[in-house]
Design a protein around this motif. Structure first.
Motif, PDB file in Angstrom:
ATOM      1  N   ALA A 107       0.829  -1.209   0.000  1.00  9.54           N
ATOM      2  CA  ALA A 107       0.000   0.000   0.000  1.00  9.54           C
ATOM      3  C   ALA A 107       0.863   1.258   0.000  1.00  9.54           C
ATOM      4  O   ALA A 107       0.570   2.228  -0.706  1.00  9.54           O
ATOM      5  N   ALA A 108       1.932   1.252   0.784  1.00  9.37           N
ATOM      6  CA  ALA A 108       2.836   2.406   0.814  1.00  9.37           C
ATOM      7  C   ALA A 108       3.511   2.607  -0.538  1.00  9.37           C
ATOM      8  O   ALA A 108       3.640   3.739  -1.016  1.00  9.37           O
ATOM      9  N   ASP A 109       3.926   1.505  -1.158  1.00 12.16           N
ATOM     10  CA  ASP A 109       4.612   1.596  -2.447  1.00 12.16           C
ATOM     11  C   ASP A 109       3.694   2.065  -3.567  1.00 12.16           C
ATOM     12  O   ASP A 109       4.174   2.593  -4.584  1.00 12.16           O
ATOM     13  N   THR A 110       2.401   1.871  -3.414  1.00 14.33           N
ATOM     14  CA  THR A 110       1.463   2.278  -4.458  1.00 14.33           C
ATOM     15  C   THR A 110       0.808   3.619  -4.165  1.00 14.33           C
ATOM     16  O   THR A 110      -0.136   4.006  -4.855  1.00 14.33           O
ATOM     17  N   GLY A 111       1.282   4.333  -3.154  1.00 16.74           N
ATOM     18  CA  GLY A 111       0.855   5.708  -2.984  1.00 16.74           C
ATOM     19  C   GLY A 111      -0.044   6.011  -1.812  1.00 16.74           C
ATOM     20  O   GLY A 111      -0.594   7.113  -1.738  1.00 16.74           O
ATOM     21  N   PHE A 112      -0.195   5.092  -0.872  1.00 18.66           N
ATOM     22  CA  PHE A 112      -1.018   5.363   0.305  1.00 18.66           C
ATOM     23  C   PHE A 112      -0.134   5.754   1.490  1.00 18.66           C
ATOM     24  O   PHE A 112       0.961   5.201   1.665  1.00 18.66           O
ATOM     25  N   ASN A 113      -0.611   6.693   2.280  1.00 24.57           N
ATOM     26  CA  ASN A 113      -0.013   6.961   3.579  1.00 24.57           C
ATOM     27  C   ASN A 113      -0.647   5.991   4.570  1.00 24.57           C
ATOM     28  O   ASN A 113      -1.851   6.057   4.822  1.00 24.57           O
ATOM     29  N   VAL A 114       0.150   5.084   5.104  1.00 26.16           N
ATOM     30  CA  VAL A 114      -0.384   3.996   5.918  1.00 26.16           C
ATOM     31  C   VAL A 114      -0.150   4.264   7.403  1.00 26.16           C
ATOM     32  O   VAL A 114       0.967   4.612   7.815  1.00 26.16           O
ATOM     33  N   ILE A 115      -1.204   4.103   8.189  1.00 27.59           N
ATOM     34  CA  ILE A 115      -1.130   4.180   9.651  1.00 27.59           C
ATOM     35  C   ILE A 115      -1.536   2.820  10.202  1.00 27.59           C
ATOM     36  O   ILE A 115      -2.586   2.289   9.840  1.00 27.59           O
ATOM     37  N   VAL A 116      -0.702   2.259  11.061  1.00 33.26           N
ATOM     38  CA  VAL A 116      -0.967   0.942  11.645  1.00 33.26           C
ATOM     39  C   VAL A 116      -1.307   1.101  13.122  1.00 33.26           C
ATOM     40  O   VAL A 116      -0.638   1.836  13.846  1.00 33.26           O
ATOM     41  N   SER A 117      -2.349   0.397  13.556  1.00 25.34           N
ATOM     42  CA  SER A 117      -2.760   0.452  14.959  1.00 25.34           C
ATOM     43  C   SER A 117      -2.952  -0.957  15.504  1.00 25.34           C
ATOM     44  O   SER A 117      -3.474  -1.833  14.818  1.00 25.34           O
TER      45      SER A 117
END
Length: 342
Positions: free
Chosen positions: A206-216
């Motif tokens: 997801a990060a590599d395809t352009g999303f800012n990822v937040i993990v909880s």
């Protein structure tokens, strides 16, 4: 990831002199369309690409020769102008704006990056004849190198740029000068609840395809920066704690994969009813219906999350999920992107 974000991500390591190459017009077919861009340093090192390898080397050689800002036109429909590109789907006429980046332009681009990272949209306006540009942030004063634009002219350009769903287009000033406009939107945000082993490939892809990822996750030993280096944030806490403190936005993509029935159930109760771009739950539809205490999964919840491609294992499942997220973004980009700053 959109080319503009690749460019912005490399600004901090850019060495001047450098050039920004942007496709501003395509006639016919091309591997990449208007707004595709790349950075080229004076020593020939480049970041990003604007074709399938048909144009990059020629542009790099122009920069290394010391050529100035210009519009370079590649007629890929002929057999003598980089014609090898036809086999890669490039058989149209491609207009590339090559702009020299000096210290002032770099400062302006870095400001654009900061604005976009803060969740603001920025309209980038480039006068193709006068070699000038203007950055118009949402709700803020414009800045750049286009002092010849009056306030009325700026309003006119903004109106023309927003008159269609396209994020980039050629418009014209009152004097008839061609202007290229490019809407720069913040990256879509993916909130991922659950930091188990199967979250690794999803966060990375997801990060590599352009999303800012937040993990909880409520398990502190699992929810760490070391385990998820591509996430922009990791949030430790139980579902009710995190959701209360997290600024959930109406364009957010949210996926529940805690593998914990009560936690998933709590999250659904807290998140349903909000305006979201996407809400998905890992697992079968039968399990999700039980979570919701309903007979069937409602249309505002995607379960099982991911496109139906027969995925097996964590990596393939991550591919199916990200493919579905991209499908949502591409199917209605104006809605998703506008909500980013809503």
């Amino acid at each position: 990831m959109d080319d503009i974000h690749v460019m912005l991500d490399h600004l901090d390591q850019l060495k001047l002199p450098a050039f920004l190459a942007t496709i501003v017009q395509v006639e016919g077919s091309a591997y990449k369309k208007e707004s595709a861009c790349m950075l080229i340093q004076g020593d020939g090192e480049s970041f990003g690409f604007i074709s399938a390898g048909c144009l990059e080397q020629d542009l790099i050689e122009r920069v290394k020769r010391g050529e100035g800002s210009q519009i370079v036109v590649y007629d890929m429909s002929t057999e003598d102008d980089l014609s090898f590109g036809a086999s890669a789907g490039c058989n149209g006429i491609i207009h590339v704006l090559l702009e020299r980046i000096d210290s002032l332009y770099l400062t302006h681009l870095q400001r654009v990056k900061s604005l976009v990272q803060s969740g603001k949209e920025v309209l980038l306006v480039k006068d193709l004849l006068l070699n000038s540009y203007l950055c118009i942030p949402e709700g803020e004063e414009p800045f750049g190198r286009a002092s010849h634009f009056s306030s009325l002219e700026i309003k006119n350009v903004i109106h023309q740029a927003s008159s269609s769903g396209k994020t980039s287009k050629r418009v014209y000033t009152h004097e008839g000068n061609p202007v290229f406009t490019q809407q720069i939107n913040p990256k879509p945000r993916l909130l991922l609840f659950g930091a188990g082993e199967d979250a690794f490939p999803l966060v990375s892809l997801a990060a590599d395809t352009g999303f800012n990822v937040i993990v909880s996750d409520w398990r502190q030993s699992l929810c760490t920066v070391e385990r998820f280096p591509k996430a922009i944030r990791v949030l430790h806490g139980f579902p009710h704690e995190v959701v209360q403190t997290l600024d959930v936005r109406s364009n957010d993509f949210i996926i529940l994969m805690t593998h914990h029935f009560e936690h998933d159930q709590t999250l659904l109760k807290l998140l349903r009813g909000r305006r979201l771009a996407f809400l998905g739950v890992l697992g079968s539809a039968k399990r999700t219906a039980r979570l919701l205490e309903q007979q069937e999964v409602p249309t505002d919840v995607r379960s099982p999350v991911g496109l139906s491609i027969g995925a097996q294992g964590a990596t393939e499942i991550a591919v199916s999920i990200v493919a579905e997220l991209i499908q949502v973004v591409r199917s209605n980009p104006s809605t998703v992107n506008k909500e980013l700053v809503g």
